[in-house]
Motif scaffolding. Sequence first.
Motif, short mmCIF file in Angstrom:
data_model
loop_
_atom_site.label_atom_id
_atom_site.label_comp_id
_atom_site.label_asym_id
_atom_site.label_seq_id
_atom_site.Cartn_x
_atom_site.Cartn_y
_atom_site.Cartn_z
N ARG A 339 50.60 -15.76 50.86
CA ARG A 339 50.20 -16.99 51.53
C ARG A 339 49.74 -17.99 50.50
O ARG A 339 49.49 -17.64 49.34
CB ARG A 339 49.07 -16.72 52.53
CG ARG A 339 49.51 -15.92 53.76
CD ARG A 339 48.37 -15.84 54.76
NE ARG A 339 48.83 -15.26 56.01
CZ ARG A 339 48.24 -14.24 56.62
NH1 ARG A 339 47.17 -13.68 56.09
NH2 ARG A 339 48.72 -13.78 57.76
N ASP A 340 49.58 -19.22 50.94
CA ASP A 340 49.09 -20.28 50.06
C ASP A 340 47.67 -20.64 50.49
O ASP A 340 47.47 -21.13 51.59
CB ASP A 340 50.02 -21.50 50.16
CG ASP A 340 49.69 -22.56 49.12
OD1 ASP A 340 49.29 -22.17 48.01
OD2 ASP A 340 49.82 -23.75 49.43
N TYR A 341 46.71 -20.36 49.62
CA TYR A 341 45.32 -20.73 49.87
C TYR A 341 45.03 -22.00 49.07
O TYR A 341 45.19 -22.03 47.85
CB TYR A 341 44.36 -19.63 49.43
CG TYR A 341 44.33 -18.41 50.31
CD1 TYR A 341 43.36 -18.25 51.29
CD2 TYR A 341 45.28 -17.39 50.15
CE1 TYR A 341 43.33 -17.12 52.10
CE2 TYR A 341 45.26 -16.26 50.94
CZ TYR A 341 44.28 -16.14 51.92
OH TYR A 341 44.25 -15.02 52.72
N ARG A 342 44.56 -23.04 49.76
CA ARG A 342 44.18 -24.27 49.06
C ARG A 342 43.03 -24.95 49.83
O ARG A 342 42.88 -24.77 51.03
CB ARG A 342 45.35 -25.25 48.95
CG ARG A 342 46.40 -24.78 47.95
CD ARG A 342 47.55 -25.76 47.84
NE ARG A 342 48.65 -25.13 47.13
CZ ARG A 342 48.92 -25.30 45.85
NH1 ARG A 342 48.17 -26.09 45.12
NH2 ARG A 342 49.96 -24.69 45.30
N VAL A 343 42.27 -25.73 49.07
CA VAL A 343 41.16 -26.47 49.65
C VAL A 343 41.45 -27.96 49.55
O VAL A 343 41.83 -28.46 48.49
CB VAL A 343 39.84 -26.14 48.92
CG1 VAL A 343 38.69 -26.91 49.55
CG2 VAL A 343 39.56 -24.65 48.96
N TYR A 344 41.28 -28.67 50.68
CA TYR A 344 41.54 -30.11 50.74
C TYR A 344 40.32 -30.83 51.31
O TYR A 344 39.64 -30.31 52.20
CB TYR A 344 42.70 -30.41 51.69
CG TYR A 344 44.06 -29.94 51.25
CD1 TYR A 344 44.96 -30.81 50.62
CD2 TYR A 344 44.48 -28.64 51.51
CE1 TYR A 344 46.22 -30.40 50.23
CE2 TYR A 344 45.75 -28.20 51.13
CZ TYR A 344 46.62 -29.09 50.50
OH TYR A 344 47.87 -28.67 50.13
#
Length: 382
Positions: A339-344
């Motif tokens: 999965r792609d974990y990112r913080v925005y």
Amino acid sequence: MKKLFVLLSLFLFVGCAEQKTQEPSVDAPVEEPVVEEKEDSVVSFMAVGDNLIHGAIYMNAYAKYGSYEFDDIYSEIKYFVESKDVAYINQETILGGTELGLSHYPMFNSPQEVGVAVANAGFDWIASCSNHSMDKFEDGIISDLNFWDQYPDIVTTGLNRSFEEQQTNKYIERNGVKFGVLGYTYGTNGIEIPEGKEYLVNLYSKERIKEDIERLEGTCDSILVSMHWGDEYSTTPNAEQQELAQYMADLGVDVIIGEHPHVIQPMDWIEGKDGNLTLVIYSLGNFLSSQDEAFNMLGGCASFDIRKDGNTGETTVENVKWYPVVNHISYGDYMAGTRDYRVYLLKDYTDELASQHRLGITRQYFIDKTEEVMNDKFEIVY
């Protein structure tokens, strides 16, 4: 008779002239020295909440890269972190590293590469103590702090390797302004701290907080305190949080930064006993996690400035804003198991990105939830 009158007039004229010459002279006015006005100094801050490293996060990184790489998680918020003079993050899980054996809930131990990515993103104040501080016991704390020694420009608060280290004041200095920083947690999930080594974790009490603040007084311009407190999953501060916040305001603390509930709680102004105003951020919520509920995907970023008056030296907190933060987890590649974990920041989070969130959360959900919890005392940036 005429002659007598002339003589009398002459006498009076001479007498008046003599009297006039005997009057004291008036000194020229003394010019007051010009006091040069000194410019104020302003330091910009940002603070985010729990960097909560579940096993899914580090196993996902290893599946994608064959190693523990986390820089991409923080890549979308890095520009904002680097734009501030001071950036704070709560490192919820201990960074004991692979040598101590990685683990996740309920007793966490995270790869130290998480710390590398946090440093690369631009964070420079790490709140290290939490209810998970003793999850790898004393060895975990020592390994965590030894890791951060590689970054002398980064300040950590809350964990210590010795009593002397615990009693050593921690400072951050920017733009000619010196800040004293402190950090505490309410407990360690029932894991006992070894007798005689109570210094390992800063557990808060009123007595302890007062002692530490008094040790800082007179050595810095402003004091900021990190608090791991509150009830998990509650969006309102409890009575203890409010009581301790008032207590610290009365002691002259400028900013209180809170975390632990894994959900956001409001910010507020508290007036101290001397008329000072303290900014309290009750909970910033999660910054990064792999929790399963929509409300755990919403965090907060508190942004504020601290101004030091160039003439009086007094400090004030101003320009306070709240930026909602989205913990994005994509559906990912099912076949590859990644999965792609990112913080925005929510202001950068589009409807298209939201449609890819594995929990099916809309962008509007994050807006609605923010407005449900936060008050109208501060600007919210969407």
